[in-house]
Design an enzyme around this catalytic site. Structure first.
Site, short mmCIF file in Angstrom:
data_model
loop_
_atom_site.label_atom_id
_atom_site.label_comp_id
_atom_site.label_asym_id
_atom_site.label_seq_id
_atom_site.Cartn_x
_atom_site.Cartn_y
_atom_site.Cartn_z
N GLU A 55 -11.29 13.88 -11.32
CA GLU A 55 -10.01 13.76 -10.78
C GLU A 55 -9.86 12.86 -9.53
O GLU A 55 -10.61 12.18 -9.00
CB GLU A 55 -9.88 15.53 -10.15
CG GLU A 55 -9.55 16.30 -11.34
CD GLU A 55 -9.65 18.04 -10.84
OE1 GLU A 55 -9.63 18.29 -9.33
OE2 GLU A 55 -9.87 18.98 -11.24
N GLU A 80 -12.67 27.01 -7.38
CA GLU A 80 -11.42 27.26 -7.72
C GLU A 80 -11.71 26.88 -9.51
O GLU A 80 -10.67 28.04 -10.20
CB GLU A 80 -10.28 26.28 -6.79
CG GLU A 80 -8.85 26.59 -7.76
CD GLU A 80 -8.80 25.04 -7.73
OE1 GLU A 80 -7.84 24.60 -8.51
OE2 GLU A 80 -8.48 24.24 -6.84
N HIS A 81 -11.74 26.49 -10.00
CA HIS A 81 -12.54 26.09 -11.81
C HIS A 81 -12.96 27.12 -11.56
O HIS A 81 -12.42 27.92 -13.21
CB HIS A 81 -12.38 24.98 -12.00
CG HIS A 81 -11.29 23.14 -11.21
ND1 HIS A 81 -11.50 22.57 -12.46
CD2 HIS A 81 -11.40 23.05 -10.55
CE1 HIS A 81 -10.73 21.53 -12.11
NE2 HIS A 81 -10.48 21.68 -9.89
N HIS A 95 -13.47 23.85 -4.51
CA HIS A 95 -12.63 23.04 -5.70
C HIS A 95 -13.24 23.53 -6.57
O HIS A 95 -12.28 23.88 -8.14
CB HIS A 95 -12.33 21.46 -5.53
CG HIS A 95 -11.61 21.34 -6.08
ND1 HIS A 95 -11.53 19.92 -6.92
CD2 HIS A 95 -10.28 21.77 -7.18
CE1 HIS A 95 -10.09 19.74 -8.10
NE2 HIS A 95 -9.62 20.61 -7.93
#
Length: 125
Positions: A125, A47-48, A44
């Site tokens: 998140e 991904e960012h 994740h």
């Protein structure tokens, strides 16, 4: 049609001369089930991070700004086994967009400031 690139990647090509938008997507086999136990959330985070500068385009968010100027957008998502990155843009800007998009996977920067910023964003998140 499906083509195999010189590096062994398969690509699905779809063309429609009537289309008002162009798009591309790339999925990599790196999802959260594949995170090392000592680094949960790594897929994740990556991904960012890929959106935040490359050697060729070092400014953070430059691709997002480029696409915005060309009636486009981008996004990504991380699933169990894969992460998918995608964008949409006006057809006249597709070639330039593909160059920028491809640099994510060849020369991402992963700067310390961007890493700190994205770690904080993911924690929330």
């Amino acid at each position: 049609s499906v083509v195999t690139l010189p590096n062994g990647l398969s690509a699905l090509l779809v063309s429609d001369a009537e289309a008002t938008a162009a798009a591309a997507a790339l999925s990599v086999h790196a999802g959260f089930y594949l995170d090392p136990p000592e680094l949960p959330g790594l897929a994740h985070l990556c991904e960012h991070m890929l959106f935040l500068g490359t050697r060729e385009y070092p400014e953070e968010n430059s691709f997002r700004l480029f696409l915005s100027d060309k009636d486009g957008s981008l996004n990504a998502f991380t699933r169990e086994q894969d992460t998918t990155y995608y964008f949409e843009v006006s057809p006249t800007a597709l070639n330039a967009s593909l160059s920028r998009f491809g640099s994510f996977f060849v020369s991402p920067l992963f700067t310390q400031s961007a890493t700190d910023q994205e770690l904080a964003a993911i924690e929330s998140e």
